[in-house]
Design a protein around this motif. Sequence first.
Motif, PDB file in Angstrom:
ATOM      1  N   GLY A 242     -42.499 -35.007 -40.051  1.00 37.25           N
ATOM      2  CA  GLY A 242     -41.405 -35.955 -40.242  1.00 37.25           C
ATOM      3  C   GLY A 242     -41.058 -36.771 -39.028  1.00 37.25           C
ATOM      4  O   GLY A 242     -39.996 -37.392 -38.980  1.00 37.25           O
ATOM      5  N   LEU A 243     -41.940 -36.808 -38.031  1.00 41.30           N
ATOM      6  CA  LEU A 243     -41.675 -37.598 -36.826  1.00 41.30           C
ATOM      7  C   LEU A 243     -41.926 -39.074 -37.097  1.00 41.30           C
ATOM      8  O   LEU A 243     -42.784 -39.445 -37.903  1.00 41.30           O
ATOM      9  N   ASN A 244     -41.193 -39.916 -36.411  1.00 38.50           N
ATOM     10  CA  ASN A 244     -41.290 -41.364 -36.616  1.00 38.50           C
ATOM     11  C   ASN A 244     -42.361 -41.956 -35.708  1.00 38.50           C
ATOM     12  O   ASN A 244     -42.080 -42.746 -34.803  1.00 38.50           O
ATOM     13  N   GLY A 245     -43.620 -41.549 -35.933  1.00 42.34           N
ATOM     14  CA  GLY A 245     -44.723 -42.073 -35.135  1.00 42.34           C
ATOM     15  C   GLY A 245     -44.754 -41.579 -33.712  1.00 42.34           C
ATOM     16  O   GLY A 245     -45.455 -42.146 -32.867  1.00 42.34           O
ATOM     17  N   THR A 246     -44.030 -40.509 -33.423  1.00 45.16           N
ATOM     18  CA  THR A 246     -43.978 -39.987 -32.046  1.00 45.16           C
ATOM     19  C   THR A 246     -44.700 -38.653 -31.920  1.00 45.16           C
ATOM     20  O   THR A 246     -44.516 -37.947 -30.939  1.00 45.16           O
ATOM     21  N   GLY A 247     -45.509 -38.296 -32.929  1.00 46.60           N
ATOM     22  CA  GLY A 247     -46.205 -37.022 -32.891  1.00 46.60           C
ATOM     23  C   GLY A 247     -47.513 -37.074 -32.147  1.00 46.60           C
ATOM     24  O   GLY A 247     -47.815 -38.030 -31.404  1.00 46.60           O
TER      25      GLY A 247
ATOM     26  N   LYS B 261     -49.480 -39.947 -37.001  1.00 50.09           N
ATOM     27  CA  LYS B 261     -48.787 -39.584 -35.769  1.00 50.09           C
ATOM     28  C   LYS B 261     -47.402 -39.027 -36.067  1.00 50.09           C
ATOM     29  O   LYS B 261     -46.518 -39.059 -35.214  1.00 50.09           O
ATOM     30  N   ASN B 262     -47.234 -38.523 -37.282  1.00 45.63           N
ATOM     31  CA  ASN B 262     -45.942 -37.975 -37.676  1.00 45.63           C
ATOM     32  C   ASN B 262     -45.913 -36.447 -37.617  1.00 45.63           C
ATOM     33  O   ASN B 262     -44.962 -35.828 -38.087  1.00 45.63           O
ATOM     34  N   VAL B 263     -46.972 -35.837 -37.053  1.00 51.50           N
ATOM     35  CA  VAL B 263     -47.074 -34.384 -36.968  1.00 51.50           C
ATOM     36  C   VAL B 263     -47.304 -33.992 -35.511  1.00 51.50           C
ATOM     37  O   VAL B 263     -48.017 -34.699 -34.780  1.00 51.50           O
ATOM     38  N   ALA B 264     -46.708 -32.869 -35.098  1.00 55.69           N
ATOM     39  CA  ALA B 264     -46.902 -32.380 -33.728  1.00 55.69           C
ATOM     40  C   ALA B 264     -47.081 -30.872 -33.755  1.00 55.69           C
ATOM     41  O   ALA B 264     -46.379 -30.158 -34.485  1.00 55.69           O
ATOM     42  N   ALA B 265     -48.034 -30.382 -32.981  1.00 53.63           N
ATOM     43  CA  ALA B 265     -48.224 -28.942 -32.813  1.00 53.63           C
ATOM     44  C   ALA B 265     -47.215 -28.435 -31.788  1.00 53.63           C
ATOM     45  O   ALA B 265     -47.002 -29.055 -30.738  1.00 53.63           O
ATOM     46  N   VAL B 266     -46.582 -27.324 -32.099  1.00 55.65           N
ATOM     47  CA  VAL B 266     -45.509 -26.812 -31.245  1.00 55.65           C
ATOM     48  C   VAL B 266     -45.658 -25.309 -31.050  1.00 55.65           C
ATOM     49  O   VAL B 266     -46.311 -24.621 -31.837  1.00 55.65           O
ATOM     50  N   ILE B 267     -45.036 -24.825 -29.970  1.00 57.37           N
ATOM     51  CA  ILE B 267     -44.899 -23.400 -29.703  1.00 57.37           C
ATOM     52  C   ILE B 267     -43.436 -23.031 -29.919  1.00 57.37           C
ATOM     53  O   ILE B 267     -42.534 -23.688 -29.396  1.00 57.37           O
TER      54      ILE B 267
END
Length: 372
Positions: free
Chosen positions: A54-59, A91-97
């Motif tokens: 759900g990121l606005n192109g910042t992933g 680019k709306n997805v980001a891998a996180v810890i």
Amino acid sequence: MQKFLTTFMAPIAAFAIMAISSPDTAVAQSRIKDVATVEGVRSNQLMGYGLVVGLNGTGDSLRNSPFTRQSVEGMMERQGVNIRGTTANTKNVAAVIITAELPPFAVPGSRLDVTVSAMGDAKSLLGGTLMVTALQGADGQVYAVAQGAVQTGAVSASGGSGSSITRGVPTAGRIASGAVVERETGFNLQNMDILRLALRNPDFTTAQRVAASINNAFPGTAHAENGTVIALRAPQGQSIANFISSVENMPVEVDSPAKVVIDEVNGVIVMGEAVRVSTVAIAQGNLTVSVQENPSVSQPNPFSNGQTVVTAQSSVQVDEETGRQMRIVGSKTSLSSLVNGLNALGVSPRDMISILQAIKAAGALQADIEVI
């Protein structure tokens, strides 16, 4: 520059924090719960790997973050969608810890706060939602499950020309009560016959005082094994929980070692009340020698075949600071007297650091110096 004992010529903004007390001041007592912990009653660190969507192109850029691409492909396959081999470039997805702390005696259904941190090239997690993520302990077992909207508390904006502004850290955030506990740690306090208290600051004197304080109320229940551990045995007919509740609120006088802590970078000095100084004489002052060069140009007459010569003219000036006399500090001086004596010399915190180190080198400071 010649220095007598210590000197600092450059103006330096610094401050000193000093715990000033006298030997006659009544020593404040602390509760046992503030100086010791119960062995086994501790939190446990949890960690997991997940995706924020759900990121606005910042992933993450899927081309530069292969782990994010593999995670997206695996997640979509579990939902019945096969995207392997396609040119997905969202680019709306980001891998996180995800990290969290499991408190002691947490039961299934309890809620935990979690911290979410980007591990790829995502620019911001603002507005993202964490997908269901299992949180594991050091033993590899799943103890909690996290999910929810990420709150970063940061602001990030950029323009088309490349200018940008950022306040805070947009690539890390928290989810309040974002994890649900699914498994207990299995620590059963009620079945323990012997408890062990561990001092936060090991000290033999303090350990003996803790044991004595407990034995005054519950005779024969406490024994100091060493400078850190005090073994406890609950009295007959009393539960472990009630016994600990009574013990942790007992007052105890904590004995602290003589130590001077110095933060030379920030000019901070912290001294405990047990610091003592033997008889020593202290002088503080400085001598400044200034040398100034004034070049002079010698110009020959026209058509004289001479050469232009540059000669140096030097001027030397000596400035000596006066009004600083040698001061004697008496034997077994208390902390308050030592501070008053150093303040009488008019020294700055930076100068005081060097003075304390010099007193220690002379063998007159009865304390350890710790530089941080």
